[in-house]
Design a protein around this motif. Sequence first.
Motif, PDB file in Angstrom:
ATOM      1  N   ARG A 286       5.694  -2.401  -4.879  1.00  0.00           N
ATOM      2  CA  ARG A 286       6.165  -1.116  -4.771  1.00  0.00           C
ATOM      3  C   ARG A 286       5.584  -0.475  -3.574  1.00  0.00           C
ATOM      4  O   ARG A 286       6.003   0.880  -3.929  1.00  0.00           O
ATOM      5  CB  ARG A 286       7.067   0.030  -6.004  1.00  0.00           C
ATOM      6  N   PHE A 287       4.700  -0.930  -3.178  1.00  0.00           N
ATOM      7  CA  PHE A 287       3.766  -0.020  -1.720  1.00  0.00           C
ATOM      8  C   PHE A 287       3.227   1.305  -3.437  1.00  0.00           C
ATOM      9  O   PHE A 287       3.614   2.404  -2.426  1.00  0.00           O
ATOM     10  CB  PHE A 287       4.402   1.174  -1.432  1.00  0.00           C
ATOM     11  N   ASP A 288       2.395   1.092  -4.074  1.00  0.00           N
ATOM     12  CA  ASP A 288       1.306   2.409  -4.733  1.00  0.00           C
ATOM     13  C   ASP A 288       0.460   2.520  -4.191  1.00  0.00           C
ATOM     14  O   ASP A 288      -0.305   1.697  -3.880  1.00  0.00           O
ATOM     15  CB  ASP A 288       1.721   1.430  -6.249  1.00  0.00           C
ATOM     16  N   ASP A 289       0.615   4.040  -3.982  1.00  0.00           N
ATOM     17  CA  ASP A 289      -0.562   4.505  -2.894  1.00  0.00           C
ATOM     18  C   ASP A 289      -1.920   4.037  -3.394  1.00  0.00           C
ATOM     19  O   ASP A 289      -3.266   3.344  -2.965  1.00  0.00           O
ATOM     20  CB  ASP A 289      -0.662   5.542  -3.233  1.00  0.00           C
ATOM     21  N   ARG A 290      -2.166   3.455  -5.378  1.00  0.00           N
ATOM     22  CA  ARG A 290      -3.924   2.175  -5.625  1.00  0.00           C
ATOM     23  C   ARG A 290      -3.000   1.119  -4.518  1.00  0.00           C
ATOM     24  O   ARG A 290      -5.175   0.844  -4.120  1.00  0.00           O
ATOM     25  CB  ARG A 290      -3.800   2.655  -6.936  1.00  0.00           C
ATOM     26  N   ALA A 291      -2.451   0.810  -3.868  1.00  0.00           N
ATOM     27  CA  ALA A 291      -2.306  -0.542  -3.275  1.00  0.00           C
ATOM     28  C   ALA A 291      -2.759  -0.481  -1.717  1.00  0.00           C
ATOM     29  O   ALA A 291      -3.070  -1.288  -1.529  1.00  0.00           O
ATOM     30  CB  ALA A 291      -0.923  -1.488  -4.227  1.00  0.00           C
ATOM     31  N   THR A 292      -2.199   0.412  -1.356  1.00  0.00           N
ATOM     32  CA  THR A 292      -1.718   0.994  -0.131  1.00  0.00           C
ATOM     33  C   THR A 292      -2.829   1.326   0.428  1.00  0.00           C
ATOM     34  O   THR A 292      -3.065   1.870   1.638  1.00  0.00           O
ATOM     35  CB  THR A 292      -0.259   1.724   0.392  1.00  0.00           C
TER      36      THR A 292
END
Length: 567
Positions: A286-292
């Motif tokens: 889901r394109f989480d901000d911790r990932a992106t």
Amino acid sequence: MIASAAPKPAPAVAQSGARLLISTLERLGVGVVFGYPGGAIMPVYDALAGSKLKHILVRHEQGAAFAADAYARASGRVGVCIATSGPGATNLVTGIANAMMDSVPMVCITGNVAQGVMGTDAFQEIDILGVTLPIVKHSILVRDPADVPAAVEEAFHIAAAGRPGPVLIDMPKDVQVGTTTAPRGFSVPNISAGVDDDAVAAAEAAIRAARRPLIYVGGGVKIARAAELLRAFVRATGIPQVATLNALGTIPTGAPGMLGMLGMHGGRAANDAVQACDLLIVIGARFDDRATGKLAEFAPGARVVHFDADASEVGKMRTADVAAVGDLKAALAALTLRMRGGPSLDIQPWVVDCARAAEAHAPRYDAPGERIYAPDLLKRLSEAAGDDFVAACDVGQHQMWAAQHCRFSRSESHISSGGLGAMGFGLPAGVGAKLARPQDTVVTIAGDGGFMMNIQELATLRRYAIPLKICLIDNSSLGLVRQWQELFFAGNYSEIDLSDNPDFVAVAEAFGIEAFRIERRDQVDGGIARLLAAEGPCLMHVIIDPRDNVWPLVPPGKCNADMMEGS
Ligand SMILES: Cc1ncc(C[n+]2csc(CCOP(=O)(O)OP(=O)(O)O)c2C)c(N)n1
């Protein structure tokens, strides 16, 4: 001759709403429920006695919700928790939010005051439907005992269907004690899990046109139980992969092309690959901000193919060039079939580059000094436990070290509070996971701060003799916050000191749990062996250097290319 009269149907037996709740749960095959009684749920507890359900009496309702959540993650079934009204129900709230953020199927049953006094501030009355409205997938206030079976069946269906999530069933007391002779059932809608052939064909075309494709695996793959199909897709194409925190284990650690976790505490090989790829194949993420990291600079040169069970995720954070909404299993199976049907991909130079980067940036474990180096300990622990290893993590530095350094061989191997990041998750999650997977080696990995947040569940371990292993990594501080204060608040250490922690070995022993402490590097292998060999629940208290930090780290607001590497 006297005609014999047709036999009269036996008079239907009146059943209470509480009894119907229990019998419906039994009929649905629920094995374990986690709960805590109280005034407004007493009729349910009365009906529970003598039922086939195994009820685990936790010592705090938050523990019930976390345990049910982890039970669901580890078993693939719907987790169930029960609480009374008012404070019991509000104690579930963090656990409900946790399940919502990580799309975990869970049914939460709460008692409430009788409908006649609802809205009067009656004793222990809380509008729990209102409180939980933004953090549930669905909620049901049952108004009539006859509706209980339908409500429960519907709740289970909704919790597990499509993108899973928590469903709340609120049962006023009069509904629990009231009786009915004509309970209503719910017919589960029969929706076939189709796949959009055009989208799959478009995905194939995009993949065939790409020279630097990368698979971005999200927790949705695990939730959809589609890990095997994803592995088949990877085998068919050879495309390298990166995973989110919640997807670790979906593809085994160290498998060819698996570059590890991306994002804030991801590895350099994974983050660099995202920045360099020309096609990002997003599967259940889901394109989480911790990932992106900084979204505007995430995968700047990539077209996007997005597969997800939830239409609202597609295009939410990043426009997709190709999107397929629906069952991931069906989509992956169809895509793999297509890829197998054509020539192999022309991506060899990219695959070689990724493999070289993975090797060049592999973590090192030669930290200086005599003190225990947590990354090394966690790596060894997971290796010693082998393929049966299941980590139930708390939140903090230890969680990130576990994600970075443990070896995960299956999608159930790693259970972590990803979206909410809720401290206190680890111990009750271990309880739930161990009950779901009794044959596996389930280890709770916790920090001293988070462990204290649900430490009372040691009593649950003891009562049911649940042989959970606990690896408590103690740095006498709120480590992750301390690290941020060091890096981004000029070393102004504010309210992170936990040096007055209790003696955790003595605490565990007071709960009747075997426990021991290690503090030197030469004690690590022996400690791991003792922890894993323990027959019952066991706690290993690991003392580490409070100054140890988690690396790499993408500073807040920065792009994933701007990783900081520690010394
Ligand atoms: C319920 C809750 N409160 C506060 C936080 C913020 N927080 C994130 S990590 C962390 C420190 C965790 O410390 P500890 O459990 O000792 O683990 P460590 O980082 O030292 O490994 C805090 C306070 C949180 N994530 N959850």
